[in-house]
Scaffold this motif. Structure first.
Motif, PDB file in Angstrom:
ATOM      1  N   LYS A   1      -3.395  -2.618 -11.707  1.00 40.95           N
ATOM      2  CA  LYS A   1      -2.303  -2.607 -12.678  1.00 40.95           C
ATOM      3  C   LYS A   1      -2.230  -1.279 -13.436  1.00 40.95           C
ATOM      4  CE  LYS A   1      -1.093  -6.928 -12.002  1.00 40.95           C
ATOM      5  NZ  LYS A   1       0.238  -7.295 -11.427  1.00 40.95           N
TER       6      LYS A   1
ATOM      7  N   SER B   1       1.790   3.327 -11.675  1.00 38.95           N
ATOM      8  CA  SER B   1       3.232   3.103 -11.567  1.00 38.95           C
ATOM      9  C   SER B   1       3.822   4.199 -10.682  1.00 38.95           C
ATOM     10  CB  SER B   1       3.897   3.140 -12.947  1.00 38.95           C
ATOM     11  OG  SER B   1       3.325   2.187 -13.821  1.00 38.95           O
TER      12      SER B   1
ATOM     13  N   GLY C   1       2.984  -0.522 -14.112  1.00 38.75           N
ATOM     14  CA  GLY C   1       1.729  -1.055 -13.587  1.00 38.75           C
ATOM     15  C   GLY C   1       1.853  -1.714 -12.228  1.00 38.75           C
ATOM     16  N   ALA C   2       3.043  -1.693 -11.639  1.00 36.99           N
ATOM     17  CA  ALA C   2       3.270  -2.358 -10.344  1.00 36.99           C
ATOM     18  C   ALA C   2       3.347  -1.355  -9.194  1.00 36.99           C
ATOM     19  CB  ALA C   2       4.545  -3.187 -10.400  1.00 36.99           C
TER      20      ALA C   2
END
Length: 272
Positions: A59, A62, A112-113
């Motif tokens: 996480k 990005s 965070g993905a």
């Protein structure tokens, strides 16, 4: 994704900094093997970096959209594979980011993905590599058989010599098997989705480059000195196959995931 200063086969190691600066992201770090970055019509980079260093593993990263004309972004160089450059396909570049600032809305997907966004591309990308490699293997076989029909060392055509016949037969057997493995992975992607097919994709990604490398190596042997020169495509095909044992995840990583899945699954045959 890939960076020169960390073991990027473990994506958790990716360390390029993406700092939250109010309405903007400020990016610092270096990437390399950035696909198509040298194309004149490539205007935007998808950059994976650390936005949340204290978050849980998986996480922290990005993906940020960065225009190539952003201040502080430098295309350092086009990388080569065994001396070959692929600028006609857009190259693989080293890219430096020095206080590159982009608006907050340039994030791709959720904060965070980054892993999830990247995996959506990597699976289909790997099977695409395998499909192209099958075509390369067919080209190597066609070149090898054509050469063997015209060269006659010691008065005997290469095509009539047992060792060359073995090479050709083995090449056809290997390529047909590799093609079926690719087709199985593609079928599972269509029927069950990319995630369900990930181990089939891994198996294909392991097998296909090795097969193409073996077939091309035997074709080089049939061609003799010409086979290792730049007068034929064989050296390019070999370089591509060898490169793809590292690109989009090295063989060792795919073998590890495949082995773990095998240990975790119920065996097809019960052992008494």
């Amino acid at each position: 994704m890939t960076e020169p200063d960390v073991a990027s086969s473990d994506a958790n190691n990716i360390s390029l900094s993406v700092r939250d600066d109010g309405d903007n992201w400020v990016i610092n770090g270096t990437k390399w093997w950035s696909t198509a970055a040298m194309r004149p019509d490539c205007k935007v980079a998808l950059v994976m970096g650390v936005t949340d260093p204290d978050a849980a593993i998986g996480k922290r990263h990005s993906i940020i959209l960065v225009p190539f004309d952003a201040a502080g972004l430098t295309l350092v160089r086009s990388l080569t594979v065994f001396g070959f450059r692929d600028l006609h396909e857009g190259g693989h570049a080293e890219v430096r980011f020095e206080n590159v600032t982009v608006p907050k809305e340039n994030i791709l997907g959720e904060r965070g993905a980054g892993f999830s966004v990247a995996q959506a591309r990597l699976g289909p990308g790997r099977i695409h590599h395998c499909m192209r490699l099958i075509g390369m293997a067919e080209r190597a076989i066609a070149m090898m058989t054509a050469r063997a029909k015209t060269r006659a060392p010691f008065g005997v055509l290469l095509a009539d010599q047992g060792v060359v016949q073995t090479w050709v037969a083995d090449a056809r057997t290997q390529v047909n098997a590799a093609r079926l493995l690719v087709l199985q992975a593609a079928w599972r992607m269509d029927v069950e989705g990319n995630k369900a097919a990930r181990h089939d994709i891994a198996a294909a990604k392991i097998m296909v480059p090795q097969v193409v490398k073996d077939v091309t190596d035997r074709a080089m042997q049939v061609f003799g000195g010409a086979g290792v020169s730049s007068d034929t495509m064989l050296s390019v095909l070999y370089a591509q196959a060898r490169f793809l044992q590292i690109a989009d995840g090295p063989d060792e990583v795919h073998r590890r995931s495949l082995a773990r899945a095998e240990f975790a699954s119920a065996p097809l045959i019960r052992v008494i």
